[in-house]
Write an enzyme that holds these catalytic residues in place. Structure first.
Site, PDB file in Angstrom:
ATOM      1  CG  PHE A 150      -1.980   0.972   1.232  1.00  0.00           C
ATOM      2  CD1 PHE A 150      -3.186   0.683   0.624  1.00  0.00           C
ATOM      3  CD2 PHE A 150      -1.811   2.212   1.824  1.00  0.00           C
ATOM      4  CE1 PHE A 150      -4.205   1.630   0.597  1.00  0.00           C
ATOM      5  CE2 PHE A 150      -2.822   3.156   1.802  1.00  0.00           C
ATOM      6  CZ  PHE A 150      -4.020   2.862   1.185  1.00  0.00           C
ATOM      7  CG  ASP A 170       0.050  -2.377   7.222  1.00  0.00           C
ATOM      8  OD1 ASP A 170      -1.110  -2.677   7.567  1.00  0.00           O
ATOM      9  OD2 ASP A 170       0.335  -1.306   6.658  1.00  0.00           O
ATOM     10  CE1 TYR A 181      -9.378   3.178   6.240  1.00  0.00           C
ATOM     11  CE2 TYR A 181      -8.449   4.402   8.087  1.00  0.00           C
ATOM     12  CZ  TYR A 181      -8.343   3.927   6.789  1.00  0.00           C
ATOM     13  OH  TYR A 181      -7.226   4.189   6.049  1.00  0.00           O
ATOM     14  CE  LYS A 182      -7.821   0.087   4.759  1.00  0.00           C
ATOM     15  NZ  LYS A 182      -6.392   0.011   4.514  1.00  0.00           N
ATOM     16  NE  ARG A 236      -9.486  -3.322  -2.820  1.00  0.00           N
ATOM     17  CZ  ARG A 236      -8.922  -2.609  -1.851  1.00  0.00           C
ATOM     18  NH1 ARG A 236      -7.737  -2.926  -1.395  1.00  0.00           N
ATOM     19  NH2 ARG A 236      -9.537  -1.564  -1.340  1.00  0.00           N
TER      20      ARG A 236
HETATM   21  C1  LIG Z   1      -5.641   1.076   4.459  1.00  0.00           C
HETATM   22  C2  LIG Z   1      -4.185   0.926   4.614  1.00  0.00           C
HETATM   23  C3  LIG Z   1      -3.410   1.955   5.152  1.00  0.00           C
HETATM   24  C4  LIG Z   1      -4.092   3.250   5.504  1.00  0.00           C
HETATM   25  O1  LIG Z   1      -3.315   4.169   6.164  1.00  0.00           O
HETATM   26  P1  LIG Z   1      -4.007   5.494   6.705  1.00  0.00           P
HETATM   27  O2  LIG Z   1      -2.948   6.211   7.413  1.00  0.00           O
HETATM   28  O3  LIG Z   1      -5.155   5.075   7.556  1.00  0.00           O
HETATM   29  O4  LIG Z   1      -4.539   6.244   5.529  1.00  0.00           O
HETATM   30  C5  LIG Z   1      -2.058   1.731   5.327  1.00  0.00           C
HETATM   31  N1  LIG Z   1      -1.477   0.548   4.985  1.00  0.00           N
HETATM   32  C6  LIG Z   1      -2.216  -0.456   4.448  1.00  0.00           C
HETATM   33  C7  LIG Z   1      -1.562  -1.758   4.116  1.00  0.00           C
HETATM   34  C8  LIG Z   1      -3.576  -0.288   4.242  1.00  0.00           C
HETATM   35  O5  LIG Z   1      -4.292  -1.275   3.704  1.00  0.00           O
END
Ligand SMILES: *Cc1c(COP(=O)(O)O)cnc(C)c1O
Length: 409
Positions: free
Chosen positions: A126, A196, A221-222, A368
């Protein structure tokens, strides 16, 4: 045998998590397959937040820090998260967003391995993970090595590596790193393993203690359903607490915040990862949201995610010519999502959204679909594929109205 809708109903009837869906508000006419981007609203959150705003804030004002337990809210959230992470609550801090926690823990990990000169991250992680890793490497004067998959990781692992940061679930394909073997390989060279877990927690059987993980971060939030921009969490294995040094020492992480001392003395244990004042409305929404997982086993979540993604894969392969499943075929090797590669992926996702089937698009050509095991049913999977086969048959995804992209895809 290709599953029928009756088969899907039978799977739901036998689902040990079947009643869990009642703890969520899901709009009529929507098949929600995007809980990996923004989780659904748990039913009790709106009432709780209304009370927080009107009573705790509106009437009780500053007194609520003590009497309504605002000050201790992040500890209560850690208590609720610990069973979903397979670790002790004293190893979990709840503060800031994932990007900020990635920064804090990468720096903290490098400070725990000062004699080493390399940090490892994933080339196709990400994006925020890669951006933060670059910046941390530059700031800490270490080399960043980017890898793509287990073979490359094996090649870069040596005694110079301080920290390896990997996403357990690949956000594009849903492919999983084998957590136990990978952590062990990283430990073999004396490096720290940082996971992560953004696409894991709330959907998979996360076991940080058993894996032997050193550090971890994840998103609220996921699959945890804490609401847009919910606070994230950071895990530090207890044996590292004595050498933990955050790069963002704030007053909430001080041993005695109200001493208002000019000298920083870190709070005991994980507490120093609290930086400044937390976003209390979001934090309390996350706390209430996590109550939806009361009594839920992560083994059941993981099993249901496997069952939903297997059903989707089978039905799409059979009924939807065109899109190619790029997620691993073996359920043990993927998270709770299935990704389809398709030349017209953007139009496909838009056409599905128009018909109430919500997934998302990831550039350049991935459609997705996330299957939050807490509230998605097997019949939802069946109905979603039924709609997709109609969209493909009619070539609706080619329509001109699906050619413009909004800011958020
Ligand atoms: C959703 C996600 C993030 C999000 O980071 P934010 O700081 O909340 O925007 C980071 N890393 C991964 C792997 C994600 O899936």
């Amino acid at each position: 045998m290709i599953a029928t809708r009756a088969d899907a109903e039978a799977l739901d009837a036998a689902d040990p998590l079947g009643r869990l869906r009642d703890r969520f508000v899901l709009p009529d006419g929507v098949l929600y397959l995007d809980g990996n981007s923004l989780g659904a609203l748990p039913a009790t959150v709106a009432g709780r937040i209304t009370d927080v705003i009107t009573h705790e804030w509106g009437e009780r004002l500053i007194r609520s820090w003590n009497e309504a337990g605002w000050w201790t809210a992040s500890r209560r959230v850690a208590d609720l998260l610990a069973p979903l992470l397979g670790c002790s609550a004293s190893e979990v801090a709840v503060a800031d967003g994932t990007s900020v926690n990635l920064f804090k823990l990468l720096v903290a990990g490098l400070r725990m391995r000062r004699d080493r000169s390399v940090v490892v991250a994933e080339r196709f992680a990400f994006p925020t993970d890669v951006y933060i890793a670059h910046s941390v490497a530059e700031m800490m004067n270490v080399e960043l090595k980017l890898v793509d998959g287990p073979d490359e990781l094996t090649r870069v692992l040596d005694e110079r590596v301080a920290v390896v940061c990997l996403s357990q679930v690949d956000f594009r394909t849903g492919a999983l790193w084998p957590a136990v073997q990978t952590t062990a390989a990283v430990h073999d060279v004396g490096a720290l393993m940082m996971w992560d877990l953004c696409h894991s927690t709330g959907a998979l059987d996360v076991r940080l203690a058993e894996w032997g993980a050193d550090l971890a971060v994840g998103c609220g939030y996921k699959y945890l359903n804490g609401g847009p921009g919910a606070p994230s969490y950071a895990f530090v294995r207890s044996e590292h607490h004595s050498s933990l040094r955050t790069p963002l020492p704030g007053w909430h992480g001080h041993a005695d915040p109200f001493a208002m001392s000019p000298d920083y003395v870190p709070a005991q244990g994980i507490g120093q990862l609290n930086g400044g004042t937390p976003p209390i409305l979001s934090l309390l929404a996350l706390e209430e949201a996590l109550r939806a997982f009361d009594g839920v086993s992560t083994t059941d979540l993981r099993a249901k995610a496997a069952s939903l993604t297997s059903l989707f894969t089978q039905l799409v392969t059979h009924h939807c010519p065109g899109p190619v499943v790029v997620s691993p075929q073996d359920a043990d090797q993927r998270g709770a999502q299935i990704s389809l590669q398709f030349g017209h992926a953007f139009g496909l996702v838009q056409a599905l959204v128009e018909r109430g089937v919500i997934g998302d698009f990831r550039a350049p050509d991935i459609a997705r679909f996330g299957f939050a095991p807490a509230y998605v049913r097997h019949v939802d999977v069946w109905d979603a594929v039924d709609v997709m086969s109609q969209v493909l048959d009619s070539r609706e995804y080619m329509s001109d109205r699906f050619t413009t992209r909004s800011t958020v895809t």
